[in-house]
Structure formats: structure tokens, C-alpha cells
Design a protein around this motif. Structure first.
Motif, PDB file in Angstrom:
ATOM      1  N   ALA A 142     -23.283   0.114 -19.616  1.00  0.00           N
ATOM      2  CA  ALA A 142     -23.408  -1.335 -19.451  1.00  0.00           C
ATOM      3  C   ALA A 142     -22.053  -2.009 -19.210  1.00  0.00           C
ATOM      4  O   ALA A 142     -21.990  -3.235 -19.079  1.00  0.00           O
ATOM      5  N   GLY A 143     -20.977  -1.215 -19.173  1.00  0.00           N
ATOM      6  CA  GLY A 143     -19.642  -1.766 -18.958  1.00  0.00           C
ATOM      7  C   GLY A 143     -19.098  -2.516 -20.161  1.00  0.00           C
ATOM      8  O   GLY A 143     -18.282  -3.431 -20.008  1.00  0.00           O
ATOM      9  N   LEU A 144     -19.535  -2.109 -21.342  1.00  0.00           N
ATOM     10  CA  LEU A 144     -19.134  -2.780 -22.583  1.00  0.00           C
ATOM     11  C   LEU A 144     -18.126  -1.936 -23.347  1.00  0.00           C
ATOM     12  O   LEU A 144     -18.033  -0.723 -23.138  1.00  0.00           O
ATOM     13  N   PRO A 145     -17.392  -2.576 -24.257  1.00  0.00           N
ATOM     14  CA  PRO A 145     -16.429  -1.823 -25.077  1.00  0.00           C
ATOM     15  C   PRO A 145     -17.121  -0.848 -26.026  1.00  0.00           C
ATOM     16  O   PRO A 145     -18.347  -0.806 -26.122  1.00  0.00           O
ATOM     17  N   SER A 146     -16.312  -0.126 -26.769  1.00  0.00           N
ATOM     18  CA  SER A 146     -16.818   0.921 -27.656  1.00  0.00           C
ATOM     19  C   SER A 146     -17.479   0.370 -28.910  1.00  0.00           C
ATOM     20  O   SER A 146     -17.312  -0.795 -29.276  1.00  0.00           O
ATOM     21  N   ALA A 166     -15.085 -16.034 -27.047  1.00  0.00           N
ATOM     22  CA  ALA A 166     -15.282 -14.857 -26.184  1.00  0.00           C
ATOM     23  C   ALA A 166     -15.728 -13.649 -27.003  1.00  0.00           C
ATOM     24  O   ALA A 166     -16.550 -12.845 -26.559  1.00  0.00           O
ATOM     25  N   GLY A 167     -15.199 -13.536 -28.228  1.00  0.00           N
ATOM     26  CA  GLY A 167     -15.594 -12.441 -29.115  1.00  0.00           C
ATOM     27  C   GLY A 167     -17.047 -12.555 -29.530  1.00  0.00           C
ATOM     28  O   GLY A 167     -17.777 -11.555 -29.572  1.00  0.00           O
ATOM     29  N   LEU A 168     -17.483 -13.771 -29.832  1.00  0.00           N
ATOM     30  CA  LEU A 168     -18.878 -13.996 -30.201  1.00  0.00           C
ATOM     31  C   LEU A 168     -19.798 -13.679 -29.018  1.00  0.00           C
ATOM     32  O   LEU A 168     -20.831 -13.023 -29.182  1.00  0.00           O
ATOM     33  N   GLU A 169     -19.405 -14.102 -27.840  1.00  0.00           N
ATOM     34  CA  GLU A 169     -20.204 -13.805 -26.644  1.00  0.00           C
ATOM     35  C   GLU A 169     -20.286 -12.299 -26.398  1.00  0.00           C
ATOM     36  O   GLU A 169     -21.349 -11.778 -26.041  1.00  0.00           O
ATOM     37  N   MET A 170     -19.170 -11.591 -26.598  1.00  0.00           N
ATOM     38  CA  MET A 170     -19.168 -10.129 -26.417  1.00  0.00           C
ATOM     39  C   MET A 170     -20.062  -9.468 -27.450  1.00  0.00           C
ATOM     40  O   MET A 170     -20.821  -8.548 -27.129  1.00  0.00           O
ATOM     41  N   GLN A 171     -20.007  -9.920 -28.703  1.00  0.00           N
ATOM     42  CA  GLN A 171     -20.861  -9.348 -29.744  1.00  0.00           C
ATOM     43  C   GLN A 171     -22.328  -9.508 -29.349  1.00  0.00           C
ATOM     44  O   GLN A 171     -23.124  -8.582 -29.508  1.00  0.00           O
ATOM     45  N   GLN A 172     -22.679 -10.655 -28.818  1.00  0.00           N
ATOM     46  CA  GLN A 172     -24.066 -10.912 -28.429  1.00  0.00           C
ATOM     47  C   GLN A 172     -24.487 -10.030 -27.256  1.00  0.00           C
ATOM     48  O   GLN A 172     -25.608  -9.501 -27.240  1.00  0.00           O
ATOM     49  N   LYS A 173     -23.603  -9.836 -26.281  1.00  0.00           N
ATOM     50  CA  LYS A 173     -23.902  -8.922 -25.163  1.00  0.00           C
ATOM     51  C   LYS A 173     -24.091  -7.495 -25.676  1.00  0.00           C
ATOM     52  O   LYS A 173     -25.006  -6.792 -25.260  1.00  0.00           O
ATOM     53  N   MET A 174     -23.187  -7.104 -26.570  1.00  0.00           N
ATOM     54  CA  MET A 174     -23.263  -5.751 -27.116  1.00  0.00           C
ATOM     55  C   MET A 174     -24.524  -5.579 -27.953  1.00  0.00           C
ATOM     56  O   MET A 174     -25.157  -4.525 -27.915  1.00  0.00           O
TER      57      MET A 174
END
Length: 150
Positions: A33-37, A103-111
């Protein structure tokens, strides 16, 4: 001293193997999904759930069950990516807080979208409601005992 029987030993090995393979699958799904670890998700969710969405780095290390050096390096990478920021501790200038950014909250939600699908696919679909209740009760009992013994 409590003795370990062969069935418990086998269950322990299966438990560890399943855990490792599940995390590997989640990592693969994040990568596709192109997301971090996965370790980035752990930091982001710990901060999201913390009061004011911030934790001292030492508290974050305890939450993640890693040493302070590892959490500092991890925080460096997340800060560089704009997912957290550091804030100096007013009471202790040597201490620092990790603070979740927008941005961190948005990334957490995507992940979480990917992670929750992975949990359902690789774990949840194999459990009946009865299994879930029994498994939860057993693991909670073990966790409670470990907390009381420490």
C-alpha cells in the motif's frame, strides 16, 4: 515451580510462530500500500491514544517495549517525515516529548485502514465468537497475572 507439559510447549511455539507470521503479513500489506513499517504504526497509535497526543520518549519506549536508544532513532525518522514533532520537557530540559502531528494522525488512519483489513483477513476470519471470547479470557488472565507478578 510450575512445570510445562508438551501440549503447552507446542501451543507456545504455535503462538510465537503465528504472531511472527501475522506481523510479516501486515508488513507486506503496508509495503504493498506504499505505507511505512509496522513499528511506525505502533508509535503513531501510542501517541494518538496518549493524553494530549504526546508522550515523553522514555514513556514511549516503555509503551513500545523497546529501549530508549531505539525509540530515539525511530522518533528521528518519524520527525523527519513530519509525522511527529519533539517538544522540550519544561520540567527536565534533558527530556523530550514526542507529539503527534496532523500528518501523523492522517498516516495512522491510513495505516489503520490496511491494518484492520489485515487483522480481519489473517486472524479474525479464523475465529468463531466462542473462540474469541475464550482466547480473550485466557490472554487477559495471563496478562493480569504477569502484571501482578511484576
Amino acid at each position: 515451580m510450575t512445570q510445562l507439559d508438551s501440549a503447552q510447549n507446542s501451543l507456545w511455539k504455535i503462538f510465537l510462530t503465528v504472531h511472527t507470521r501475522l506481523i510479516d503479513r501486515v508488513e507486506q500489506d503496508f509495503k504493498q500500500a506504499g505505507l511505512p513499517s509496522f513499528e511506525w504504526y505502533d508509535v503513531l497509535i501510542a501517541l494518538k491514544q496518549a493524553p494530549d497526543q504526546e508522550l515523553r520518549l522514555s514513556e514511549l519506549a516503555e509503551e513500545l517495549l523497546v529501549n530508549r536508544t531505539n525509540v530515539t532513532r525511530l522518533a528521528d525518522r518519524l520527525e523527519k517525515a513530519g509525522l511527529i514533532q519533539r517538544k522540550v520537557c519544561k520540567d527536565d530540559r534533558r527530556g523530550a516529548f514526542a507529539v503527534l502531528t496532523k500528518a501523523g494522525l492522517e498516516m495512522q488512519q491510513k495505516m489503520w485502514t490496511v491494518y484492520s483489513q489485515s487483522i480481519a483477513q489473517y486472524f479474525g476470519r479464523h475465529l468463531t465468537q466462542k473462540d474469541t471470547v475464550a482466547f480473550t479470557k485466557t490472554l487477559t488472565s495471563i496478562l493480569t497475572a504477569l502484571d501482578e507478578e511484576s
